[in-house]
Scaffold this motif. Sequence first.
Motif, PDB file in Angstrom:
ATOM      1  N   ALA A   8     -42.684  13.972 -23.129  1.00 33.26           N
ATOM      2  CA  ALA A   8     -43.492  13.365 -22.075  1.00 33.26           C
ATOM      3  C   ALA A   8     -42.627  12.896 -20.914  1.00 33.26           C
ATOM      4  O   ALA A   8     -41.448  12.618 -21.065  1.00 33.26           O
ATOM      5  CB  ALA A   8     -44.275  12.183 -22.632  1.00 33.26           C
ATOM      6  N   SER A   9     -43.268  12.822 -19.786  1.00 28.29           N
ATOM      7  CA  SER A   9     -42.676  12.280 -18.582  1.00 28.29           C
ATOM      8  C   SER A   9     -43.607  11.174 -18.103  1.00 28.29           C
ATOM      9  O   SER A   9     -44.810  11.224 -18.335  1.00 28.29           O
ATOM     10  CB  SER A   9     -42.583  13.387 -17.529  1.00 28.29           C
ATOM     11  OG  SER A   9     -42.109  12.872 -16.317  1.00 28.29           O
ATOM     12  N   LYS A  10     -43.072  10.177 -17.448  1.00 28.27           N
ATOM     13  CA  LYS A  10     -43.890   9.057 -16.993  1.00 28.27           C
ATOM     14  C   LYS A  10     -44.066   9.106 -15.485  1.00 28.27           C
ATOM     15  O   LYS A  10     -43.113   9.279 -14.740  1.00 28.27           O
ATOM     16  CB  LYS A  10     -43.243   7.728 -17.375  1.00 28.27           C
ATOM     17  CG  LYS A  10     -44.149   6.536 -17.076  1.00 28.27           C
ATOM     18  CD  LYS A  10     -43.498   5.185 -17.191  1.00 28.27           C
ATOM     19  CE  LYS A  10     -42.834   4.922 -18.486  1.00 28.27           C
ATOM     20  NZ  LYS A  10     -42.389   3.522 -18.626  1.00 28.27           N
ATOM     21  N   VAL A  11     -45.324   8.952 -15.059  1.00 26.47           N
ATOM     22  CA  VAL A  11     -45.658   8.816 -13.648  1.00 26.47           C
ATOM     23  C   VAL A  11     -46.090   7.375 -13.455  1.00 26.47           C
ATOM     24  O   VAL A  11     -46.950   6.873 -14.178  1.00 26.47           O
ATOM     25  CB  VAL A  11     -46.806   9.782 -13.260  1.00 26.47           C
ATOM     26  CG1 VAL A  11     -47.263   9.522 -11.832  1.00 26.47           C
ATOM     27  CG2 VAL A  11     -46.389  11.225 -13.441  1.00 26.47           C
ATOM     28  N   GLU A  12     -45.453   6.685 -12.508  1.00 23.70           N
ATOM     29  CA  GLU A  12     -45.803   5.290 -12.229  1.00 23.70           C
ATOM     30  C   GLU A  12     -46.061   5.146 -10.738  1.00 23.70           C
ATOM     31  O   GLU A  12     -45.202   5.449  -9.918  1.00 23.70           O
ATOM     32  CB  GLU A  12     -44.677   4.355 -12.672  1.00 23.70           C
ATOM     33  CG  GLU A  12     -45.048   2.900 -12.605  1.00 23.70           C
ATOM     34  CD  GLU A  12     -44.052   1.987 -13.318  1.00 23.70           C
ATOM     35  OE1 GLU A  12     -43.837   0.869 -12.799  1.00 23.70           O
ATOM     36  OE2 GLU A  12     -43.514   2.371 -14.364  1.00 23.70           O
ATOM     37  N   LEU A  13     -47.274   4.681 -10.398  1.00 22.86           N
ATOM     38  CA  LEU A  13     -47.698   4.562  -9.012  1.00 22.86           C
ATOM     39  C   LEU A  13     -48.164   3.139  -8.736  1.00 22.86           C
ATOM     40  O   LEU A  13     -48.788   2.522  -9.594  1.00 22.86           O
ATOM     41  CB  LEU A  13     -48.852   5.533  -8.740  1.00 22.86           C
ATOM     42  CG  LEU A  13     -48.574   6.998  -9.102  1.00 22.86           C
ATOM     43  CD1 LEU A  13     -49.863   7.788  -9.162  1.00 22.86           C
ATOM     44  CD2 LEU A  13     -47.609   7.600  -8.110  1.00 22.86           C
ATOM     45  N   GLU A  14     -47.879   2.634  -7.546  1.00 17.09           N
ATOM     46  CA  GLU A  14     -48.278   1.272  -7.187  1.00 17.09           C
ATOM     47  C   GLU A  14     -49.149   1.297  -5.940  1.00 17.09           C
ATOM     48  O   GLU A  14     -48.819   1.955  -4.955  1.00 17.09           O
ATOM     49  CB  GLU A  14     -47.051   0.398  -6.946  1.00 17.09           C
ATOM     50  CG  GLU A  14     -47.397  -1.044  -6.661  1.00 17.09           C
ATOM     51  CD  GLU A  14     -46.171  -1.954  -6.603  1.00 17.09           C
ATOM     52  OE1 GLU A  14     -46.322  -3.086  -6.117  1.00 17.09           O
ATOM     53  OE2 GLU A  14     -45.084  -1.543  -7.031  1.00 17.09           O
ATOM     54  N   TYR A  15     -50.264   0.574  -6.015  1.00 16.99           N
ATOM     55  CA  TYR A  15     -51.221   0.496  -4.918  1.00 16.99           C
ATOM     56  C   TYR A  15     -51.512  -0.969  -4.607  1.00 16.99           C
ATOM     57  O   TYR A  15     -51.716  -1.759  -5.520  1.00 16.99           O
ATOM     58  CB  TYR A  15     -52.545   1.174  -5.303  1.00 16.99           C
ATOM     59  CG  TYR A  15     -52.393   2.610  -5.737  1.00 16.99           C
ATOM     60  CD1 TYR A  15     -52.460   3.651  -4.820  1.00 16.99           C
ATOM     61  CD2 TYR A  15     -52.190   2.924  -7.078  1.00 16.99           C
ATOM     62  CE1 TYR A  15     -52.319   4.966  -5.223  1.00 16.99           C
ATOM     63  CE2 TYR A  15     -52.050   4.238  -7.488  1.00 16.99           C
ATOM     64  CZ  TYR A  15     -52.116   5.257  -6.556  1.00 16.99           C
ATOM     65  OH  TYR A  15     -51.970   6.559  -6.963  1.00 16.99           O
ATOM     66  N   THR A  16     -51.577  -1.324  -3.330  1.00 15.67           N
ATOM     67  CA  THR A  16     -52.002  -2.660  -2.934  1.00 15.67           C
ATOM     68  C   THR A  16     -53.526  -2.659  -2.884  1.00 15.67           C
ATOM     69  O   THR A  16     -54.134  -1.745  -2.328  1.00 15.67           O
ATOM     70  CB  THR A  16     -51.431  -3.032  -1.556  1.00 15.67           C
ATOM     71  OG1 THR A  16     -50.006  -2.990  -1.622  1.00 15.67           O
ATOM     72  CG2 THR A  16     -51.869  -4.428  -1.143  1.00 15.67           C
ATOM     73  N   ILE A  97     -45.438 -14.954  -3.688  1.00 18.13           N
ATOM     74  CA  ILE A  97     -45.197 -15.412  -2.326  1.00 18.13           C
ATOM     75  C   ILE A  97     -46.324 -15.000  -1.374  1.00 18.13           C
ATOM     76  O   ILE A  97     -46.881 -15.819  -0.664  1.00 18.13           O
ATOM     77  CB  ILE A  97     -43.836 -14.903  -1.805  1.00 18.13           C
ATOM     78  CG1 ILE A  97     -42.719 -15.509  -2.672  1.00 18.13           C
ATOM     79  CG2 ILE A  97     -43.640 -15.243  -0.330  1.00 18.13           C
ATOM     80  CD1 ILE A  97     -41.363 -14.911  -2.426  1.00 18.13           C
ATOM     81  N   THR A  98     -46.661 -13.705  -1.391  1.00 16.85           N
ATOM     82  CA  THR A  98     -47.660 -13.205  -0.437  1.00 16.85           C
ATOM     83  C   THR A  98     -49.090 -13.306  -0.970  1.00 16.85           C
ATOM     84  O   THR A  98     -50.044 -13.255  -0.188  1.00 16.85           O
ATOM     85  CB  THR A  98     -47.393 -11.728  -0.086  1.00 16.85           C
ATOM     86  OG1 THR A  98     -47.589 -10.933  -1.263  1.00 16.85           O
ATOM     87  CG2 THR A  98     -45.992 -11.535   0.471  1.00 16.85           C
ATOM     88  N   GLY A  99     -49.246 -13.384  -2.283  1.00 12.13           N
ATOM     89  CA  GLY A  99     -50.578 -13.414  -2.883  1.00 12.13           C
ATOM     90  C   GLY A  99     -51.212 -12.045  -2.992  1.00 12.13           C
ATOM     91  O   GLY A  99     -52.350 -11.917  -3.435  1.00 12.13           O
ATOM     92  N   GLU A 100     -50.490 -10.982  -2.564  1.00 11.03           N
ATOM     93  CA  GLU A 100     -51.022  -9.624  -2.639  1.00 11.03           C
ATOM     94  C   GLU A 100     -51.156  -9.175  -4.084  1.00 11.03           C
ATOM     95  O   GLU A 100     -50.294  -9.443  -4.916  1.00 11.03           O
ATOM     96  CB  GLU A 100     -50.099  -8.640  -1.914  1.00 11.03           C
ATOM     97  CG  GLU A 100     -50.352  -8.503  -0.455  1.00 11.03           C
ATOM     98  CD  GLU A 100     -49.548  -7.357   0.160  1.00 11.03           C
ATOM     99  OE1 GLU A 100     -48.625  -6.820  -0.484  1.00 11.03           O
ATOM    100  OE2 GLU A 100     -49.864  -7.006   1.307  1.00 11.03           O
ATOM    101  N   LEU A 101     -52.244  -8.453  -4.351  1.00  6.99           N
ATOM    102  CA  LEU A 101     -52.470  -7.894  -5.676  1.00  6.99           C
ATOM    103  C   LEU A 101     -52.079  -6.427  -5.672  1.00  6.99           C
ATOM    104  O   LEU A 101     -52.502  -5.665  -4.798  1.00  6.99           O
ATOM    105  CB  LEU A 101     -53.951  -8.037  -6.058  1.00  6.99           C
ATOM    106  CG  LEU A 101     -54.328  -7.535  -7.454  1.00  6.99           C
ATOM    107  CD1 LEU A 101     -53.694  -8.416  -8.540  1.00  6.99           C
ATOM    108  CD2 LEU A 101     -55.838  -7.499  -7.603  1.00  6.99           C
ATOM    109  N   SER A 102     -51.258  -6.051  -6.624  1.00 11.06           N
ATOM    110  CA  SER A 102     -50.869  -4.649  -6.791  1.00 11.06           C
ATOM    111  C   SER A 102     -51.468  -4.104  -8.070  1.00 11.06           C
ATOM    112  O   SER A 102     -51.484  -4.788  -9.100  1.00 11.06           O
ATOM    113  CB  SER A 102     -49.345  -4.506  -6.868  1.00 11.06           C
ATOM    114  OG  SER A 102     -48.762  -4.813  -5.636  1.00 11.06           O
ATOM    115  N   LEU A 103     -51.951  -2.878  -7.977  1.00  9.29           N
ATOM    116  CA  LEU A 103     -52.418  -2.144  -9.145  1.00  9.29           C
ATOM    117  C   LEU A 103     -51.377  -1.083  -9.435  1.00  9.29           C
ATOM    118  O   LEU A 103     -51.083  -0.245  -8.578  1.00  9.29           O
ATOM    119  CB  LEU A 103     -53.782  -1.499  -8.869  1.00  9.29           C
ATOM    120  CG  LEU A 103     -54.280  -0.497  -9.912  1.00  9.29           C
ATOM    121  CD1 LEU A 103     -54.444  -1.139 -11.286  1.00  9.29           C
ATOM    122  CD2 LEU A 103     -55.585   0.139  -9.452  1.00  9.29           C
ATOM    123  N   ILE A 104     -50.815  -1.148 -10.623  1.00 13.35           N
ATOM    124  CA  ILE A 104     -49.820  -0.167 -11.033  1.00 13.35           C
ATOM    125  C   ILE A 104     -50.464   0.743 -12.068  1.00 13.35           C
ATOM    126  O   ILE A 104     -51.020   0.276 -13.064  1.00 13.35           O
ATOM    127  CB  ILE A 104     -48.566  -0.855 -11.595  1.00 13.35           C
ATOM    128  CG1 ILE A 104     -47.950  -1.757 -10.517  1.00 13.35           C
ATOM    129  CG2 ILE A 104     -47.555   0.182 -12.099  1.00 13.35           C
ATOM    130  CD1 ILE A 104     -46.889  -2.701 -11.009  1.00 13.35           C
TER     131      ILE A 104
END
Length: 135
Positions: A8-16, A97-104
């Motif tokens: 397997a290979s892992k794909v990791e993506l981050e979205y605000t 610090i910023t309060g931003e939510l990230s979806l990983i």
Amino acid sequence: MNVDVKVASKVELEYTVNSSANIVFQRLCTPHGLSEWFADDVNLRGNIFTFIWDNTSRKAELVERKENKFVKFRWLDSNNYSDDNTHFAFKLVKDDITGELSLIVIEEIDLDEDADETISLWNHQINELKRVIGA
């Protein structure tokens, strides 16, 4: 002796995501929430989710869940229910610090799968999620 080894290979993506963790989390772990953006329909029996798209369906087991933080599924391949190389997970992280939510989004894919296609699919799906929640 024939041995079929999958790597397997892992794909990791981050979205605000401009929304609360609770609102996003409900779209990641409930049949109703997932059917709004991830699949045409989603059914749940026990901890097994059945995702339905057009004329196809696929099952995944909910293997881990931490309220408003993390959800992990394991695809259940009809040919091999013990294949541990097919997980996908959603992690919610709030910046102190910023309060931003990230979806990983983390997905383990077989090496013979196209990572670019997987990334493109997740980009499309997460844009649909953002549209649904007004983020």
